[in-house]
Design an enzyme around this catalytic site. Sequence first.
Site, PDB file in Angstrom:
ATOM      1  N   GLY A  10     -10.322  34.859  89.246  1.00  0.00           N
ATOM      2  CA  GLY A  10      -9.041  35.462  89.568  1.00  0.00           C
ATOM      3  C   GLY A  10      -8.763  35.324  91.056  1.00  0.00           C
ATOM      4  O   GLY A  10      -9.578  34.792  91.807  1.00  0.00           O
ATOM      5  N   GLY A  11      -7.635  35.839  91.462  1.00  0.00           N
ATOM      6  CA  GLY A  11      -7.260  35.785  92.866  1.00  0.00           C
ATOM      7  C   GLY A  11      -8.023  36.805  93.694  1.00  0.00           C
ATOM      8  O   GLY A  11      -8.752  37.649  93.165  1.00  0.00           O
ATOM      9  N   SER A  14      -8.174  40.861  93.027  1.00  0.00           N
ATOM     10  CA  SER A  14      -7.528  40.987  91.714  1.00  0.00           C
ATOM     11  C   SER A  14      -8.228  41.970  90.790  1.00  0.00           C
ATOM     12  O   SER A  14      -7.699  42.300  89.732  1.00  0.00           O
ATOM     13  CB  SER A  14      -7.455  39.617  91.039  1.00  0.00           C
ATOM     14  N   GLY A  15      -9.443  42.413  91.162  1.00  0.00           N
ATOM     15  CA  GLY A  15     -10.188  43.329  90.319  1.00  0.00           C
ATOM     16  C   GLY A  15     -11.355  42.691  89.596  1.00  0.00           C
ATOM     17  O   GLY A  15     -11.925  43.282  88.669  1.00  0.00           O
ATOM     18  N   ALA A  35     -25.425  38.530  96.183  1.00  0.00           N
ATOM     19  CA  ALA A  35     -24.234  38.605  97.035  1.00  0.00           C
ATOM     20  C   ALA A  35     -24.221  37.404  97.973  1.00  0.00           C
ATOM     21  O   ALA A  35     -25.191  37.158  98.689  1.00  0.00           O
ATOM     22  CB  ALA A  35     -24.246  39.899  97.830  1.00  0.00           C
ATOM     23  N   THR A  36     -23.120  36.670  97.972  1.00  0.00           N
ATOM     24  CA  THR A  36     -23.034  35.474  98.801  1.00  0.00           C
ATOM     25  C   THR A  36     -22.305  35.708 100.113  1.00  0.00           C
ATOM     26  O   THR A  36     -22.312  34.842 100.982  1.00  0.00           O
ATOM     27  CB  THR A  36     -22.333  34.333  98.035  1.00  0.00           C
ATOM     28  N   GLY A  37     -21.658  36.860 100.262  1.00  0.00           N
ATOM     29  CA  GLY A  37     -20.914  37.145 101.485  1.00  0.00           C
ATOM     30  C   GLY A  37     -21.828  37.436 102.656  1.00  0.00           C
ATOM     31  O   GLY A  37     -22.925  37.964 102.490  1.00  0.00           O
ATOM     32  N   HIS A  51     -18.880  47.360  98.485  1.00  0.00           N
ATOM     33  CA  HIS A  51     -19.414  46.771  97.249  1.00  0.00           C
ATOM     34  C   HIS A  51     -20.773  47.383  96.896  1.00  0.00           C
ATOM     35  O   HIS A  51     -21.042  47.685  95.734  1.00  0.00           O
ATOM     36  CB  HIS A  51     -19.548  45.247  97.383  1.00  0.00           C
TER      37      HIS A  51
END
Length: 186
Positions: A10-11, A14-15, A35-37, A51
């Site tokens: 999703g964008g 977007s949830g 987690a990739t961030g 998160h």
Amino acid sequence: MSVKIIFVIGGARSGKSSFVLNEVSTLEGTRAYIATGEALDEEMHDRISKHKDDRGPEWSTYEEPVDVAEVLTDIKDKYRVVVIDCLTLWLSNVMMRLKNKEQRTKTTERSVEEFIDELRSLKNSSHVTHHASRLFIVSNELGMGIVPENEMAREFRDLAGFLNQKVAAIADEVYMVTAGIPVKIK
């Protein structure tokens, strides 16, 4: 018995992650979150903290911006449910490590193939060799907007599109999340 792969796309905002956490809340067993961030600035640090808070203490978190396939290989025997969030951040991390276009393209394509190979391995297991029963993969849909103005951004958009197609083809289920509403498309 193979792992059931659920792909959620999703964008931005977007949830997607909320949908995945809600789905996982109905499942029993140990949980891992890849987690990739990366917290490269204060805003991203705040997002990562939120998160983590949303997930709660029952999750084991693996923060890995680049070697996602390797982490997945290492932990698949330890957890019942694994979430990878998010593929487009991972792809960006891989691409940004190298400035030389030729090296960047080769390294990125190799990383994508290693990831896809690991998914195929999980999916095609003919006997139980791992503990995980569900793998949720989160990604952004980037191809529905304007054409990016620069070459690297177009390369990223195109690679993300190809990656998403490959993951969707392997996945057992695919959900598109828009405005917080998940729609099953496969």
